[in-house]
Design a protein around this motif. Sequence first.
Motif, short mmCIF file in Angstrom:
data_model
loop_
_atom_site.label_atom_id
_atom_site.label_comp_id
_atom_site.label_asym_id
_atom_site.label_seq_id
_atom_site.Cartn_x
_atom_site.Cartn_y
_atom_site.Cartn_z
N ARG A 51 0.82 -1.22 0.00
CA ARG A 51 0.00 0.00 0.00
C ARG A 51 0.84 1.25 0.00
O ARG A 51 0.40 2.31 -0.40
N ARG A 132 2.01 -5.53 -6.05
CA ARG A 132 1.30 -4.24 -6.05
C ARG A 132 0.80 -3.91 -7.47
O ARG A 132 -0.35 -3.52 -7.65
N GLU A 162 -2.93 -6.89 4.16
CA GLU A 162 -2.56 -5.67 3.42
C GLU A 162 -3.36 -5.57 2.13
O GLU A 162 -3.82 -4.49 1.75
N LEU A 166 -5.89 -2.72 0.91
CA LEU A 166 -5.72 -2.06 -0.39
C LEU A 166 -7.06 -2.01 -1.13
O LEU A 166 -7.44 -0.99 -1.70
N GLU A 169 -9.29 0.52 0.52
CA GLU A 169 -8.88 1.90 0.18
C GLU A 169 -9.41 2.26 -1.20
O GLU A 169 -9.84 3.37 -1.45
#
Length: 405
Positions: A51, A132, A162, A166, A169
């Motif tokens: 993130r 990512r 995580e 993500l 978010e």
Amino acid sequence: MHVVVLGGGYAGLTLTRELEKRVPTDANLELTLVNDSPDHLVQHELHRVLRRPELANAITVSLPSVLDRATVRVARVEAIDRERQTIRLSDGTLSYDIAAVCLGAQTATHGLEGVREHAIPFKRLTDAFAVRTRAREALREHDEPQFVVCGAGLSGIQVAGELAALVRERHGSNATAVPSVTLLEQLDTVAPQFDSHFQRAVTAALESAGVTVRTGTAVTRVTPSAVGLESDEQLPAECVVWTGGIRGTDALGRERPTVGPALELDERTFLLGDAARMADAEGEAVPASAQSAIQAAQALAPTIAHLASEDRDASEERNRNSGEKPVLASTSVNFAFDSPGWVVSVGDDAVAQVGSSVLTGRGARLLKIGVRLRYLAAIGATDRAAVLAREEVNHRLPFEFDRES
Ligand SMILES: Cc1cc2nc3c(=O)[nH]c(=O)nc-3n(C[C@H](O)[C@H](O)[C@H](O)COP(=O)(O)OP(=O)(O)OC[C@H]3O[C@@H](n4cnc5c(N)ncnc54)[C@H](O)[C@@H]3O)c2cc1C
């Protein structure tokens, strides 16, 4: 005496720094640390880069900047010849009087079809950036992308947490958006090597973060769009992370030899950290972890320092002249792993086990921050500790107070 430390991770860096501190400067010590990169990676924080890519710098510590007397040699260790006391490196050879092998472990794919091609391991910064990128692509290209993390050890738990954060978010403050992250574990519980109350608390934290936890679920293959399970179920997946086990380094024939409390392969070659299956005096396996790697290095350092501090040139020379191998005093390493507890993050939350108590919420989050900062300070990376502390104060603490006040 030439002491060579192979690997600049938790075990190797801790050992090298301890030797720098313990061996008197007038002792006849040549100390070399070999690592395949000029940097030490603070692996137990790697998941946070998913993130916060800007944290990559804060968890990358230049080895020469935290070492004083040791020579850092950036090279790949290819083979260790214990008989001849030489190490074959990617750029030459190195001979040693004492070697400590701290090369960590590699990701094990267990020969499962498609894992190497379609799943991403999670050990290096390049892995974190690859996950990512794939996760963000999946979020851009699919309305409800599916993320699957295979393996619920320390890394899998934290990566799943995580990824769930993500996804949340991405959905902004829409608390009803359920992240589509599944964590698979073939054994019957998450965090298999840990206490049952810690396992239960971690499972609860993952589930409340929206992660679907499926234990007792073995993966048989990975394809570009799915994870195949033993039950023949095909779990759709746009992004698969593989944290399903570790194997030994190529330099040790891909094995993780078992070492007992003496941590030795022979009287001149020691093995510690994830590179070994470390066992205590009762033969009980010590969890592969940063914590045990550091403690093993701390246990080994006094013995090597003692050997290096002795003036043994004369006796070694005598033995050499007589054509015999110099004999070292018998070692006195007695590694006994004693964990003060564990703390893992699950997105912005954390779960900690301290003795027999389990903490969640703010207490656990503060503990996790403390562990981060204490480790960086302990390896002399005070600049990195300062960056992280600033970052925690700017980003985390106001958030904590907002949420909980
Ligand atoms: C995402 C994640 C989260 C984690 N969380 C935790 C946690 O919360 N708590 C915890 O205790 N543990 C945690 N771990 C586990 C922990 O990071 C490992 O157990 C630890 O790194 C092992 O330390 P080590 O020194 O044995 O190996 P490493 O730290 O892996 O160090 C090995 C070093 O050797 C170098 N190297 C490897 N092969 C070669 C070669 N052939 N030639 C030269 N150099 C080489 C590597 O570059 C590296 O610098 C986590 C791991 C991950 C990935």
